[in-house]
Design a protein around this motif. Structure first.
Motif, PDB file in Angstrom:
ATOM      1  N   THR A 127       0.832  -1.204   0.000  1.00  0.00           N
ATOM      2  CA  THR A 127       0.000   0.000   0.000  1.00  0.00           C
ATOM      3  C   THR A 127       0.863   1.249   0.000  1.00  0.00           C
ATOM      4  O   THR A 127       0.548   2.238  -0.665  1.00  0.00           O
ATOM      5  N   ALA A 128       1.968   1.211   0.740  1.00  0.00           N
ATOM      6  CA  ALA A 128       2.894   2.348   0.722  1.00  0.00           C
ATOM      7  C   ALA A 128       3.527   2.497  -0.658  1.00  0.00           C
ATOM      8  O   ALA A 128       3.778   3.617  -1.125  1.00  0.00           O
ATOM      9  N   ALA A 129       3.771   1.387  -1.335  1.00  0.00           N
ATOM     10  CA  ALA A 129       4.374   1.439  -2.668  1.00  0.00           C
ATOM     11  C   ALA A 129       3.398   1.977  -3.710  1.00  0.00           C
ATOM     12  O   ALA A 129       3.808   2.650  -4.660  1.00  0.00           O
ATOM     13  N   ALA A 130       2.107   1.691  -3.529  1.00  0.00           N
ATOM     14  CA  ALA A 130       1.092   2.139  -4.492  1.00  0.00           C
ATOM     15  C   ALA A 130      -0.175   2.497  -3.725  1.00  0.00           C
ATOM     16  O   ALA A 130      -1.154   1.753  -3.728  1.00  0.00           O
ATOM     17  N   PRO A 131      -0.183   3.643  -3.039  1.00  0.00           N
ATOM     18  CA  PRO A 131      -1.284   3.984  -2.133  1.00  0.00           C
ATOM     19  C   PRO A 131      -2.645   4.153  -2.802  1.00  0.00           C
ATOM     20  O   PRO A 131      -3.673   4.054  -2.124  1.00  0.00           O
ATOM     21  N   HIS A 132      -2.673   4.406  -4.097  1.00  0.00           N
ATOM     22  CA  HIS A 132      -3.963   4.581  -4.776  1.00  0.00           C
ATOM     23  C   HIS A 132      -4.453   3.295  -5.438  1.00  0.00           C
ATOM     24  O   HIS A 132      -5.549   3.274  -5.999  1.00  0.00           O
ATOM     25  N   ARG A 133      -3.621   2.236  -5.344  1.00  0.00           N
ATOM     26  CA  ARG A 133      -4.003   0.969  -5.979  1.00  0.00           C
ATOM     27  C   ARG A 133      -4.214  -0.155  -4.976  1.00  0.00           C
ATOM     28  O   ARG A 133      -5.069  -1.017  -5.189  1.00  0.00           O
ATOM     29  N   MET A 134      -3.437  -0.178  -3.913  1.00  0.00           N
ATOM     30  CA  MET A 134      -3.467  -1.286  -2.971  1.00  0.00           C
ATOM     31  C   MET A 134      -4.218  -0.916  -1.697  1.00  0.00           C
ATOM     32  O   MET A 134      -4.610   0.230  -1.492  1.00  0.00           O
ATOM     33  N   ALA A 135      -4.404  -1.907  -0.832  1.00  0.00           N
ATOM     34  CA  ALA A 135      -5.116  -1.702   0.426  1.00  0.00           C
ATOM     35  C   ALA A 135      -4.486  -2.562   1.506  1.00  0.00           C
ATOM     36  O   ALA A 135      -3.834  -3.574   1.228  1.00  0.00           O
ATOM     37  N   VAL A 136      -4.682  -2.155   2.746  1.00  0.00           N
ATOM     38  CA  VAL A 136      -4.130  -2.871   3.892  1.00  0.00           C
ATOM     39  C   VAL A 136      -5.062  -4.026   4.258  1.00  0.00           C
ATOM     40  O   VAL A 136      -6.271  -3.833   4.390  1.00  0.00           O
ATOM     41  N   TYR A 137      -4.483  -5.206   4.399  1.00  0.00           N
ATOM     42  CA  TYR A 137      -5.255  -6.380   4.823  1.00  0.00           C
ATOM     43  C   TYR A 137      -5.240  -6.467   6.339  1.00  0.00           C
ATOM     44  O   TYR A 137      -4.224  -6.221   6.988  1.00  0.00           O
ATOM     45  N   ASP A 138      -6.355  -6.837   6.901  1.00  0.00           N
ATOM     46  CA  ASP A 138      -6.481  -6.985   8.348  1.00  0.00           C
ATOM     47  C   ASP A 138      -7.536  -8.043   8.627  1.00  0.00           C
ATOM     48  O   ASP A 138      -8.487  -8.196   7.857  1.00  0.00           O
ATOM     49  N   ARG A 139      -7.375  -8.766   9.726  1.00  0.00           N
ATOM     50  CA  ARG A 139      -8.363  -9.790  10.084  1.00  0.00           C
ATOM     51  C   ARG A 139      -9.748  -9.191  10.273  1.00  0.00           C
ATOM     52  O   ARG A 139     -10.756  -9.823   9.960  1.00  0.00           O
ATOM     53  N   ARG A 140      -9.800  -7.966  10.782  1.00  0.00           N
ATOM     54  CA  ARG A 140     -11.105  -7.331  10.966  1.00  0.00           C
ATOM     55  C   ARG A 140     -11.753  -7.007   9.627  1.00  0.00           C
ATOM     56  O   ARG A 140     -12.968  -7.169   9.448  1.00  0.00           O
ATOM     57  N   ALA A 141     -10.960  -6.555   8.670  1.00  0.00           N
ATOM     58  CA  ALA A 141     -11.494  -6.290   7.333  1.00  0.00           C
ATOM     59  C   ALA A 141     -11.966  -7.593   6.695  1.00  0.00           C
ATOM     60  O   ALA A 141     -13.016  -7.637   6.037  1.00  0.00           O
TER      61      ALA A 141
END
Length: 202
Positions: A127-141
């Motif tokens: 996400t830091a490498a491509a903030p407008h394309r990627m997203a952070v994965y999380d168990r809550r998500a």
């Protein structure tokens, strides 16, 4: 009967929109500064080094007193940057769909200590490498996707399927979510309360 929008109901979209707003209200405008600063450095440097990964650990609130963290610290920064440079170039490649880039680059990062299993750290680096394309994965998500009736298994390649699921949601997003990035969706999913709970102001 609830009107369906892109596989989820309009009521669920309103819950997601309210959850995204609740994040801004609770976390404030400064919480994402670390992620934003690492993203700016990644854009100018073309790679992400150990110091930036350490900052992302703080952002993601992950433990660093682990064998993998020690192994990563013992890895030359040039070797880390070689891997993350390749991932950064590929994840920003417009010829690849977001889910294709996510699958390829998640696999590439697996050669680094701390990136072999799980998607939490890898996803925040991508996400830091491509903030407008990627997203952070999380168990809550992940759990929120399941609660919305969107399946996501834990089998190999999960991060690519996660981004594909977010893309599917974005393709049918109503206003004001039609302008969201995948990162906006992951924030909304992370903050989404159970259906029985009420958001502030709801």
């Amino acid at each position: 009967m609830t009107h369906q929008i892109g596989g989820i109901g309009s009521d669920d979209w309103q819950r997601l929109i309210a959850a995204r707003e609740a994040y801004t209200q609770s976390a404030g405008v400064h919480y994402d500064e670390v992620l934003d600063q690492v993203a700016q450095r990644a854009q100018s440097e073309g790679s992400i080094g150990k110091a930036s990964i350490g900052a992302l650990l703080l952002f993601k609130r992950l433990r660093a007193d682990t064998p993998w963290a020690r192994a990563l610290m013992a890895t030359a920064d040039t070797a880390v940057r070689q891997v993350t440079a390749a991932a950064t170039a590929a994840v920003c490649n417009p010829a690849l769909s977001r889910s294709e880039a996510a699958r390829a680059d998640r696999a590439a990062l697996a050669s680094l200590p701390g990136f072999t299993r799980g998607d939490a750290l890898a996803s925040v680096v991508l996400t830091a490498a491509a903030p407008h394309r990627m997203a952070v994965y999380d168990r809550r998500a992940h759990a929120s996707l399941h609660s919305l009736g969107i399946p996501l298994t834990h089998a190999s390649g999960r991060y690519g399927r996660y981004i594909a699921a977010l893309d599917h949601l974005l393709s049918q997003a109503p206003s004001p979510a039609h302008a969201w990035t995948p990162r906006d969706v992951d924030i909304a999913l992370y903050c989404l309360p159970p259906k029985s709970a009420r958001l502030p102001g709801a």
